[in-house]
Design a protein around this motif. Structure first.
Motif, PDB file in Angstrom:
ATOM      1  N   ARG A 372      -4.021  14.227   8.419  1.00 52.60           N
ATOM      2  CA  ARG A 372      -4.781  13.644   9.450  1.00 52.60           C
ATOM      3  C   ARG A 372      -5.320  12.481   9.040  1.00 52.60           C
ATOM      4  O   ARG A 372      -5.797  11.943   7.880  1.00 52.60           O
ATOM      5  CB  ARG A 372      -5.954  14.551   9.642  1.00 52.60           C
ATOM      6  N   ARG A 373      -5.216  11.377  10.013  1.00 50.06           N
ATOM      7  CA  ARG A 373      -5.809  10.220   9.741  1.00 50.06           C
ATOM      8  C   ARG A 373      -7.241  10.109  10.022  1.00 50.06           C
ATOM      9  O   ARG A 373      -7.887   9.222   9.399  1.00 50.06           O
ATOM     10  CB  ARG A 373      -4.908   8.876  10.695  1.00 50.06           C
ATOM     11  N   ASP A 374      -7.693  10.950  11.043  1.00 55.66           N
ATOM     12  CA  ASP A 374      -9.124  10.602  11.338  1.00 55.66           C
ATOM     13  C   ASP A 374     -10.114  11.502  10.400  1.00 55.66           C
ATOM     14  O   ASP A 374     -11.352  11.224  10.554  1.00 55.66           O
ATOM     15  CB  ASP A 374      -9.373  11.347  13.010  1.00 55.66           C
ATOM     16  N   ILE A 375      -9.633  12.199   9.530  1.00 56.30           N
ATOM     17  CA  ILE A 375     -10.446  12.759   8.527  1.00 56.30           C
ATOM     18  C   ILE A 375      -9.859  12.934   7.136  1.00 56.30           C
ATOM     19  O   ILE A 375      -8.501  12.807   7.088  1.00 56.30           O
ATOM     20  CB  ILE A 375     -10.688  14.302   8.878  1.00 56.30           C
ATOM     21  N   THR A 376     -10.900  12.853   6.148  1.00 56.44           N
ATOM     22  CA  THR A 376     -10.131  12.696   4.940  1.00 56.44           C
ATOM     23  C   THR A 376      -9.772  14.139   4.319  1.00 56.44           C
ATOM     24  O   THR A 376     -10.749  14.879   3.974  1.00 56.44           O
ATOM     25  CB  THR A 376     -11.312  12.162   3.983  1.00 56.44           C
ATOM     26  N   THR A 377      -8.575  14.287   4.031  1.00 59.72           N
ATOM     27  CA  THR A 377      -8.186  15.677   3.551  1.00 59.72           C
ATOM     28  C   THR A 377      -7.553  15.161   2.056  1.00 59.72           C
ATOM     29  O   THR A 377      -7.368  14.092   1.911  1.00 59.72           O
ATOM     30  CB  THR A 377      -7.026  16.131   4.377  1.00 59.72           C
ATOM     31  N   ARG A 378      -6.945  16.286   1.492  1.00 54.84           N
ATOM     32  CA  ARG A 378      -6.427  15.888   0.105  1.00 54.84           C
ATOM     33  C   ARG A 378      -5.034  15.862   0.163  1.00 54.84           C
ATOM     34  O   ARG A 378      -4.220  16.088  -0.988  1.00 54.84           O
ATOM     35  CB  ARG A 378      -6.833  17.044  -0.998  1.00 54.84           C
ATOM     36  N   HIS A 379      -4.483  15.783   1.504  1.00 53.70           N
ATOM     37  CA  HIS A 379      -3.117  15.514   1.627  1.00 53.70           C
ATOM     38  C   HIS A 379      -2.260  14.880   0.630  1.00 53.70           C
ATOM     39  O   HIS A 379      -1.170  15.533  -0.091  1.00 53.70           O
ATOM     40  CB  HIS A 379      -2.618  14.901   3.072  1.00 53.70           C
TER      41      HIS A 379
END
Ligand code: HEM
Length: 392
Positions: A372-379
Protein backbone atom coordinates in the motif's frame (compact mmCIF):
# COMPACT_ATOMS: atom_id res chain seq x y z
CA UNK A 1 -15.11 -13.84 47.37
CA UNK A 2 -17.39 -12.05 49.89
CA UNK A 3 -20.89 -13.45 50.28
CA UNK A 4 -22.33 -10.32 48.66
CA UNK A 5 -20.03 -10.63 45.67
CA UNK A 6 -20.95 -14.29 45.41
CA UNK A 7 -24.68 -13.50 45.62
CA UNK A 8 -24.33 -10.98 42.78
CA UNK A 9 -22.38 -13.45 40.67
CA UNK A 10 -24.97 -16.16 41.33
CA UNK A 11 -27.72 -13.79 40.15
CA UNK A 12 -25.69 -12.93 37.02
CA UNK A 13 -25.32 -16.63 36.26
CA UNK A 14 -29.03 -17.42 36.77
CA UNK A 15 -31.91 -14.87 36.74
CA UNK A 16 -29.97 -12.27 34.78
CA UNK A 17 -29.21 -14.75 32.01
CA UNK A 18 -32.81 -15.96 31.94
CA UNK A 19 -34.24 -12.43 31.68
CA UNK A 20 -31.84 -11.43 28.90
CA UNK A 21 -32.70 -14.60 26.99
CA UNK A 22 -36.43 -13.93 27.29
CA UNK A 23 -35.93 -10.37 26.07
CA UNK A 24 -33.81 -11.51 23.13
CA UNK A 25 -36.49 -13.95 22.07
CA UNK A 26 -39.10 -11.18 22.21
CA UNK A 27 -37.01 -8.78 20.13
CA UNK A 28 -36.10 -11.50 17.66
CA UNK A 29 -39.76 -12.33 17.08
CA UNK A 30 -40.52 -8.68 16.16
CA UNK A 31 -40.97 -7.74 12.51
CA UNK A 32 -38.21 -5.24 13.14
CA UNK A 33 -35.58 -7.11 15.13
CA UNK A 34 -33.73 -3.90 15.94
CA UNK A 35 -36.82 -2.57 17.78
CA UNK A 36 -35.97 -2.75 21.49
CA UNK A 37 -37.74 0.23 23.04
CA UNK A 38 -41.26 -0.58 24.24
CA UNK A 39 -40.74 -4.33 24.15
CA UNK A 40 -40.63 -6.51 27.31
CA UNK A 41 -40.80 -3.58 29.73
CA UNK A 42 -41.75 -5.61 32.87
CA UNK A 43 -38.78 -7.96 32.35
CA UNK A 44 -36.45 -5.01 31.82
CA UNK A 45 -37.69 -3.42 35.05
CA UNK A 46 -37.04 -6.63 37.01
CA UNK A 47 -33.57 -6.93 35.55
CA UNK A 48 -32.77 -3.33 36.47
CA UNK A 49 -34.25 -3.50 39.99
CA UNK A 50 -32.97 -6.92 41.03
CA UNK A 51 -29.44 -6.05 39.89
CA UNK A 52 -29.65 -2.73 41.71
CA UNK A 53 -30.15 -4.41 45.12
CA UNK A 54 -26.93 -6.43 44.69
CA UNK A 55 -25.04 -3.35 43.54
CA UNK A 56 -26.21 -1.29 46.55
CA UNK A 57 -25.18 -4.06 48.95
CA UNK A 58 -21.73 -4.31 47.42
CA UNK A 59 -21.25 -0.57 47.38
CA UNK A 60 -22.09 -0.43 51.09
CA UNK A 61 -19.61 -3.22 51.78
CA UNK A 62 -16.80 -1.24 50.14
CA UNK A 63 -13.63 -2.73 48.75
CA UNK A 64 -13.10 -5.89 50.76
CA UNK A 65 -9.47 -6.18 49.66
CA UNK A 66 -10.06 -9.86 49.06
CA UNK A 67 -7.64 -10.07 46.22
CA UNK A 68 -7.49 -9.62 42.50
CA UNK A 69 -9.80 -12.47 41.51
CA UNK A 70 -12.59 -11.22 43.71
CA UNK A 71 -12.36 -7.58 42.58
CA UNK A 72 -12.06 -8.67 38.95
CA UNK A 73 -15.17 -10.83 39.39
CA UNK A 74 -17.14 -7.88 40.81
CA UNK A 75 -16.00 -5.67 37.92
CA UNK A 76 -17.25 -8.35 35.54
CA UNK A 77 -20.62 -8.71 37.26
CA UNK A 78 -21.34 -4.99 37.45
CA UNK A 79 -20.03 -4.62 33.89
CA UNK A 80 -22.31 -7.31 32.50
CA UNK A 81 -25.22 -5.69 34.35
CA UNK A 82 -24.47 -2.24 32.84
CA UNK A 83 -23.84 -3.78 29.42
CA UNK A 84 -27.27 -5.40 29.53
CA UNK A 85 -28.95 -2.15 30.64
CA UNK A 86 -27.36 -0.49 27.62
CA UNK A 87 -28.44 -3.28 25.33
CA UNK A 88 -32.05 -3.00 26.49
CA UNK A 89 -31.97 0.78 25.99
CA UNK A 90 -32.42 1.56 29.70
CA UNK A 91 -29.40 3.76 29.17
CA UNK A 92 -27.93 5.20 26.00
CA UNK A 93 -24.86 7.44 26.01
CA UNK A 94 -26.17 9.37 23.02
CA UNK A 95 -29.09 10.79 24.98
CA UNK A 96 -27.47 11.20 28.41
CA UNK A 97 -24.64 13.20 29.91
CA UNK A 98 -24.05 10.80 32.75
CA UNK A 99 -25.08 7.26 33.54
CA UNK A 100 -28.57 7.01 35.06
CA UNK A 101 -27.12 4.27 37.30
CA UNK A 102 -24.92 6.15 39.80
CA UNK A 103 -24.52 3.27 42.27
CA UNK A 104 -23.42 0.78 39.61
CA UNK A 105 -21.12 3.45 38.19
CA UNK A 106 -19.54 4.12 41.60
CA UNK A 107 -18.98 0.42 42.20
CA UNK A 108 -17.42 -0.06 38.75
CA UNK A 109 -15.23 3.04 39.12
CA UNK A 110 -14.04 2.03 42.57
CA UNK A 111 -13.14 -1.52 41.57
CA UNK A 112 -11.79 -0.58 38.13
CA UNK A 113 -9.48 2.08 39.57
CA UNK A 114 -8.23 -0.28 42.27
CA UNK A 115 -7.35 -2.89 39.64
CA UNK A 116 -5.86 -0.46 37.12
CA UNK A 117 -8.47 -1.29 34.49
CA UNK A 118 -11.30 0.48 32.66
CA UNK A 119 -14.43 0.48 34.85
CA UNK A 120 -16.42 -1.81 32.57
CA UNK A 121 -16.51 -5.45 31.61
CA UNK A 122 -13.90 -6.39 29.05
CA UNK A 123 -13.09 -9.43 26.98
CA UNK A 124 -11.23 -11.23 29.75
CA UNK A 125 -14.46 -11.42 31.75
CA UNK A 126 -16.17 -13.43 29.06
CA UNK A 127 -13.14 -15.17 27.59
CA UNK A 128 -9.82 -16.08 29.20
CA UNK A 129 -10.92 -15.34 32.78
CA UNK A 130 -14.49 -16.58 32.55
CA UNK A 131 -14.43 -19.34 35.11
CA UNK A 132 -16.77 -22.20 34.29
CA UNK A 133 -18.90 -23.75 37.05
CA UNK A 134 -19.98 -27.30 36.27
CA UNK A 135 -19.25 -26.58 32.63
CA UNK A 136 -21.23 -23.33 32.44
CA UNK A 137 -19.44 -20.06 31.75
CA UNK A 138 -20.76 -16.56 32.36
CA UNK A 139 -22.74 -15.12 29.48
CA UNK A 140 -25.53 -12.65 28.80
CA UNK A 141 -27.97 -15.24 27.50
CA UNK A 142 -28.26 -18.99 27.08
CA UNK A 143 -28.54 -18.68 23.30
CA UNK A 144 -26.39 -21.32 21.59
CA UNK A 145 -24.97 -18.66 19.27
CA UNK A 146 -23.68 -16.65 22.20
CA UNK A 147 -21.91 -19.68 23.65
CA UNK A 148 -20.47 -20.52 20.24
CA UNK A 149 -19.19 -16.96 19.89
CA UNK A 150 -17.70 -16.78 23.39
CA UNK A 151 -16.08 -20.20 23.18
CA UNK A 152 -14.53 -19.81 19.72
CA UNK A 153 -13.36 -16.29 20.61
CA UNK A 154 -11.69 -17.68 23.70
CA UNK A 155 -10.06 -20.50 21.75
CA UNK A 156 -8.82 -17.91 19.24
CA UNK A 157 -7.40 -15.70 21.98
CA UNK A 158 -5.69 -18.67 23.65
CA UNK A 159 -4.15 -19.59 20.29
CA UNK A 160 -2.80 -16.10 19.73
CA UNK A 161 -1.41 -16.10 23.28
CA UNK A 162 0.38 -19.40 22.57
CA UNK A 163 1.85 -17.96 19.37
CA UNK A 164 3.01 -14.87 21.26
CA UNK A 165 4.59 -17.01 24.00
CA UNK A 166 6.46 -18.99 21.35
CA UNK A 167 7.85 -15.89 19.64
CA UNK A 168 8.86 -14.43 23.01
CA UNK A 169 10.93 -17.57 23.51
CA UNK A 170 12.62 -16.94 20.15
CA UNK A 171 13.55 -13.47 21.40
CA UNK A 172 15.24 -15.03 24.43
CA UNK A 173 16.95 -17.74 22.38
CA UNK A 174 18.10 -15.25 19.76
CA UNK A 175 16.97 -15.35 16.15
CA UNK A 176 20.12 -17.21 15.09
CA UNK A 177 19.60 -20.07 17.54
CA UNK A 178 19.21 -23.54 16.00
CA UNK A 179 16.75 -24.26 18.80
CA UNK A 180 14.35 -21.55 17.57
CA UNK A 181 12.86 -24.10 15.18
CA UNK A 182 10.60 -25.66 17.84
CA UNK A 183 9.25 -22.28 18.83
CA UNK A 184 8.57 -21.19 15.25
CA UNK A 185 6.77 -24.52 14.80
CA UNK A 186 4.71 -23.90 17.93
CA UNK A 187 3.74 -20.43 16.66
CA UNK A 188 2.72 -21.85 13.29
CA UNK A 189 0.61 -24.55 14.88
CA UNK A 190 -1.13 -22.02 17.13
CA UNK A 191 -1.96 -19.79 14.13
CA UNK A 192 -3.34 -22.76 12.19
CA UNK A 193 -5.54 -23.51 15.20
CA UNK A 194 -6.75 -19.90 15.25
CA UNK A 195 -7.82 -20.19 11.62
CA UNK A 196 -9.64 -23.43 12.36
CA UNK A 197 -11.63 -21.73 15.13
CA UNK A 198 -12.37 -18.70 12.94
CA UNK A 199 -13.53 -21.15 10.27
CA UNK A 200 -15.95 -22.76 12.71
CA UNK A 201 -17.44 -19.35 13.47
CA UNK A 202 -17.86 -18.65 9.77
CA UNK A 203 -19.59 -21.99 9.22
CA UNK A 204 -21.72 -22.30 12.33
CA UNK A 205 -22.58 -18.85 13.72
CA UNK A 206 -26.00 -17.62 12.65
CA UNK A 207 -25.58 -14.17 11.09
CA UNK A 208 -28.93 -12.78 12.24
CA UNK A 209 -28.72 -14.15 15.79
CA UNK A 210 -25.20 -12.85 16.20
CA UNK A 211 -26.06 -9.44 14.82
CA UNK A 212 -29.35 -8.91 16.63
CA UNK A 213 -28.95 -10.90 19.86
CA UNK A 214 -25.25 -11.17 20.75
CA UNK A 215 -23.35 -8.21 19.38
CA UNK A 216 -25.61 -5.51 20.99
CA UNK A 217 -24.27 -6.40 24.45
CA UNK A 218 -20.86 -5.11 23.34
CA UNK A 219 -21.94 -1.51 22.78
CA UNK A 220 -20.24 1.43 24.51
CA UNK A 221 -21.89 2.77 27.66
CA UNK A 222 -21.35 5.45 30.24
CA UNK A 223 -19.88 4.84 33.67
CA UNK A 224 -20.42 8.01 35.65
CA UNK A 225 -19.90 10.84 33.17
CA UNK A 226 -17.54 9.14 30.79
CA UNK A 227 -18.41 6.84 27.91
CA UNK A 228 -16.33 3.66 27.61
CA UNK A 229 -16.03 1.75 24.39
CA UNK A 230 -17.29 -1.81 24.18
CA UNK A 231 -15.29 -4.97 24.67
CA UNK A 232 -13.84 -6.74 21.67
CA UNK A 233 -11.91 -9.95 21.18
CA UNK A 234 -8.75 -7.92 20.68
CA UNK A 235 -8.46 -6.75 24.28
CA UNK A 236 -5.49 -8.89 25.23
CA UNK A 237 -1.80 -8.31 24.62
CA UNK A 238 -0.96 -11.43 22.56
CA UNK A 239 -2.14 -10.05 19.23
CA UNK A 240 -0.03 -6.89 19.65
CA UNK A 241 2.96 -8.87 20.91
CA UNK A 242 2.80 -10.75 17.61
CA UNK A 243 2.47 -7.49 15.62
CA UNK A 244 5.51 -6.04 17.36
CA UNK A 245 7.72 -9.13 17.57
CA UNK A 246 7.11 -9.99 13.92
CA UNK A 247 7.83 -6.32 13.17
CA UNK A 248 4.69 -5.86 11.07
CA UNK A 249 3.47 -2.99 13.25
CA UNK A 250 5.63 -0.48 15.09
CA UNK A 251 5.04 1.08 18.46
CA UNK A 252 6.27 4.45 17.14
CA UNK A 253 3.74 4.55 14.32
CA UNK A 254 1.18 7.19 15.42
CA UNK A 255 -1.86 5.14 14.36
CA UNK A 256 -0.65 1.97 15.98
CA UNK A 257 0.66 3.67 19.14
CA UNK A 258 -2.75 5.28 19.62
CA UNK A 259 -4.40 1.89 19.31
CA UNK A 260 -2.11 0.49 22.01
CA UNK A 261 -2.78 3.38 24.35
CA UNK A 262 -6.53 3.09 23.82
CA UNK A 263 -6.65 -0.59 24.64
CA UNK A 264 -4.23 -0.63 27.56
CA UNK A 265 -6.85 -0.30 30.31
CA UNK A 266 -9.11 -2.91 28.71
CA UNK A 267 -6.46 -5.54 29.32
CA UNK A 268 -5.63 -7.41 32.49
CA UNK A 269 -2.74 -5.79 34.40
CA UNK A 270 -0.55 -8.82 33.63
CA UNK A 271 -1.18 -8.27 29.91
CA UNK A 272 -0.49 -4.56 30.25
CA UNK A 273 2.94 -5.43 31.69
CA UNK A 274 3.65 -7.91 28.87
CA UNK A 275 2.76 -5.37 26.24
CA UNK A 276 4.93 -2.66 27.82
CA UNK A 277 7.88 -5.00 27.90
CA UNK A 278 7.32 -6.08 24.34
CA UNK A 279 7.36 -2.45 23.20
CA UNK A 280 11.02 -2.22 24.23
CA UNK A 281 12.18 -5.14 22.07
CA UNK A 282 13.73 -5.18 18.61
CA UNK A 283 11.49 -7.07 16.20
CA UNK A 284 12.58 -10.37 14.68
CA UNK A 285 12.27 -8.79 11.24
CA UNK A 286 14.67 -5.98 12.12
CA UNK A 287 17.09 -8.50 13.61
CA UNK A 288 17.00 -10.70 10.51
CA UNK A 289 17.47 -7.69 8.24
CA UNK A 290 20.62 -6.64 10.07
CA UNK A 291 21.99 -10.18 9.61
CA UNK A 292 20.99 -10.76 6.01
CA UNK A 293 24.00 -9.08 4.39
CA UNK A 294 26.60 -11.11 6.21
CA UNK A 295 24.86 -14.40 6.98
CA UNK A 296 22.24 -15.02 4.30
CA UNK A 297 23.96 -18.22 3.21
CA UNK A 298 24.35 -19.73 6.65
CA UNK A 299 22.12 -22.72 7.41
CA UNK A 300 20.77 -21.15 10.58
CA UNK A 301 19.80 -18.01 8.70
CA UNK A 302 18.04 -19.90 5.94
CA UNK A 303 16.13 -22.07 8.39
CA UNK A 304 15.11 -19.36 10.79
CA UNK A 305 14.32 -16.73 8.17
CA UNK A 306 12.16 -19.26 6.31
CA UNK A 307 10.35 -20.22 9.53
CA UNK A 308 9.88 -16.53 10.39
CA UNK A 309 8.35 -15.90 6.94
CA UNK A 310 6.03 -18.87 7.35
CA UNK A 311 4.80 -17.48 10.68
CA UNK A 312 4.24 -14.09 9.03
CA UNK A 313 2.28 -15.65 6.18
CA UNK A 314 0.00 -17.52 8.56
CA UNK A 315 -0.48 -14.43 10.70
CA UNK A 316 -1.41 -12.42 7.60
CA UNK A 317 -3.86 -15.11 6.47
CA UNK A 318 -5.51 -15.11 9.90
CA UNK A 319 -5.83 -11.30 9.81
CA UNK A 320 -7.39 -11.46 6.37
CA UNK A 321 -9.78 -14.17 7.56
CA UNK A 322 -10.86 -12.02 10.52
CA UNK A 323 -11.61 -9.07 8.29
CA UNK A 324 -12.82 -10.62 5.04
CA UNK A 325 -14.60 -13.54 6.70
CA UNK A 326 -15.81 -12.48 10.14
CA UNK A 327 -16.13 -8.68 10.07
CA UNK A 328 -17.66 -8.58 6.56
CA UNK A 329 -20.00 -11.51 7.06
CA UNK A 330 -21.24 -10.77 10.56
CA UNK A 331 -21.14 -6.96 10.75
CA UNK A 332 -20.82 -5.25 7.39
CA UNK A 333 -23.29 -7.56 5.61
CA UNK A 334 -26.24 -7.29 8.01
CA UNK A 335 -25.53 -3.59 8.69
CA UNK A 336 -26.23 -2.90 5.01
CA UNK A 337 -29.93 -3.58 5.71
CA UNK A 338 -30.20 -1.05 8.56
CA UNK A 339 -31.35 2.53 8.38
CA UNK A 340 -29.38 5.39 9.93
CA UNK A 341 -31.09 4.98 13.30
CA UNK A 342 -30.39 1.25 13.42
CA UNK A 343 -26.72 1.85 12.62
CA UNK A 344 -26.15 4.04 15.67
CA UNK A 345 -23.84 2.39 18.11
CA UNK A 346 -23.52 -0.97 16.38
CA UNK A 347 -19.77 -1.05 16.73
CA UNK A 348 -18.06 -1.87 19.98
CA UNK A 349 -15.63 1.01 19.82
CA UNK A 350 -18.20 3.62 18.87
CA UNK A 351 -17.02 5.24 15.59
CA UNK A 352 -19.35 5.07 12.59
CA UNK A 353 -19.11 1.74 10.79
CA UNK A 354 -17.24 2.97 7.68
CA UNK A 355 -14.59 4.59 9.91
CA UNK A 356 -14.19 1.42 11.97
CA UNK A 357 -13.96 -0.71 8.82
CA UNK A 358 -11.25 1.50 7.34
CA UNK A 359 -9.26 1.24 10.54
CA UNK A 360 -9.65 -2.56 10.65
CA UNK A 361 -8.60 -2.76 6.97
CA UNK A 362 -5.49 -0.82 7.83
CA UNK A 363 -4.63 -3.33 10.56
CA UNK A 364 -5.27 -6.22 8.19
CA UNK A 365 -2.96 -4.71 5.59
CA UNK A 366 -0.21 -4.00 8.10
CA UNK A 367 -0.38 -7.66 9.15
CA UNK A 368 -0.39 -8.79 5.52
CA UNK A 369 2.52 -6.43 4.80
CA UNK A 370 0.40 -5.40 1.82
CA UNK A 371 1.77 -3.23 -0.94
CA UNK A 372 0.00 0.00 0.00
CA UNK A 373 1.27 3.45 -0.87
CA UNK A 374 -0.84 5.38 1.64
CA UNK A 375 0.47 3.62 4.77
CA UNK A 376 3.89 2.30 5.71
CA UNK A 377 3.87 -1.49 5.70
CA UNK A 378 6.82 -3.90 5.78
CA UNK A 379 6.10 -5.06 2.22
CA UNK A 380 9.55 -4.21 0.84
CA UNK A 381 11.40 -5.50 3.90
CA UNK A 382 9.65 -8.86 3.74
CA UNK A 383 10.41 -8.92 0.01
CA UNK A 384 14.12 -8.49 0.77
CA UNK A 385 14.03 -11.35 3.21
CA UNK A 386 12.09 -13.60 0.83
CA UNK A 387 14.69 -12.93 -1.84
CA UNK A 388 17.50 -13.88 0.52
CA UNK A 389 15.78 -17.12 1.46
CA UNK A 390 15.12 -18.05 -2.15
CA UNK A 391 18.69 -17.21 -3.18
CA UNK A 392 20.07 -20.23 -1.46
C1 HEM B 1 -18.12 -13.43 14.65
C2 HEM B 1 -16.86 -13.27 14.95
C3 HEM B 1 -16.16 -11.95 15.01
C4 HEM B 1 -16.55 -10.74 14.56
C5 HEM B 1 -17.82 -10.35 13.83
C6 HEM B 1 -15.50 -9.79 14.89
C7 HEM B 1 -15.55 -8.45 14.62
C8 HEM B 1 -14.68 -7.52 15.13
C9 HEM B 1 -14.83 -6.09 15.08
C10 HEM B 1 -16.00 -5.35 14.44
C11 HEM B 1 -13.78 -5.56 15.72
C12 HEM B 1 -13.55 -4.08 15.98
C13 HEM B 1 -14.13 -3.80 17.32
C14 HEM B 1 -14.85 -2.54 17.41
O1 HEM B 1 -14.18 -1.56 17.66
O2 HEM B 1 -16.07 -2.50 17.22
C15 HEM B 1 -12.93 -6.61 16.14
C16 HEM B 1 -11.75 -6.45 16.80
C17 HEM B 1 -10.87 -7.49 17.03
N1 HEM B 1 -11.14 -8.83 16.91
FE1 HEM B 1 -12.79 -9.66 16.17
N2 HEM B 1 -14.49 -10.47 15.52
C18 HEM B 1 -14.86 -11.78 15.62
C19 HEM B 1 -14.14 -12.78 16.21
C20 HEM B 1 -12.83 -12.66 16.58
C21 HEM B 1 -11.98 -13.76 16.99
C22 HEM B 1 -12.38 -15.23 17.06
C23 HEM B 1 -10.77 -13.24 17.26
C24 HEM B 1 -9.57 -14.00 17.72
C25 HEM B 1 -9.04 -13.83 18.85
C26 HEM B 1 -10.85 -11.80 17.06
C27 HEM B 1 -9.85 -10.89 17.25
C28 HEM B 1 -10.00 -9.53 17.21
C29 HEM B 1 -8.94 -8.59 17.51
C30 HEM B 1 -7.51 -8.95 17.86
C31 HEM B 1 -9.52 -7.32 17.42
C32 HEM B 1 -8.85 -5.95 17.72
C33 HEM B 1 -8.42 -5.29 16.51
C34 HEM B 1 -7.18 -5.96 16.00
O3 HEM B 1 -6.15 -5.90 16.67
O4 HEM B 1 -7.30 -6.59 14.92
N3 HEM B 1 -12.12 -11.50 16.64
N4 HEM B 1 -13.50 -7.80 15.76
Amino acid sequence: MSSRAEAFEHWIRTSFVQMNTELENLYFANDDRAQVIGCGDPIKASLRDEGHTYVVDLLAEGNTGEGFDSAYGVLGSVGLYLGALRRHELTNPAREERSPFPEASSLALHVGASLGMAPRFSTGHLATHNRARAGVRKSFTTLPDEFLFIDENTRGILSLQRAADALTSVVHLGVSSPVADVMFDAAKQALRDLMRFNGRLMDQLDVERFFYSVRPYYKPYRVGRQEYRGANAGDFSGINELDLLLGLCRANDPYYAQLLVDKMLFMLPSDQARLRECMTRTSLLDELLTLVGQHAHADWFQQNARAYLEVCDLFGQAAAQHHNGLVRRFIEGPAANLNEHGLEGITASGPPLPVLLRSLEMLRDLRLAADRRDITTRHNDLGRLRLAVKLR
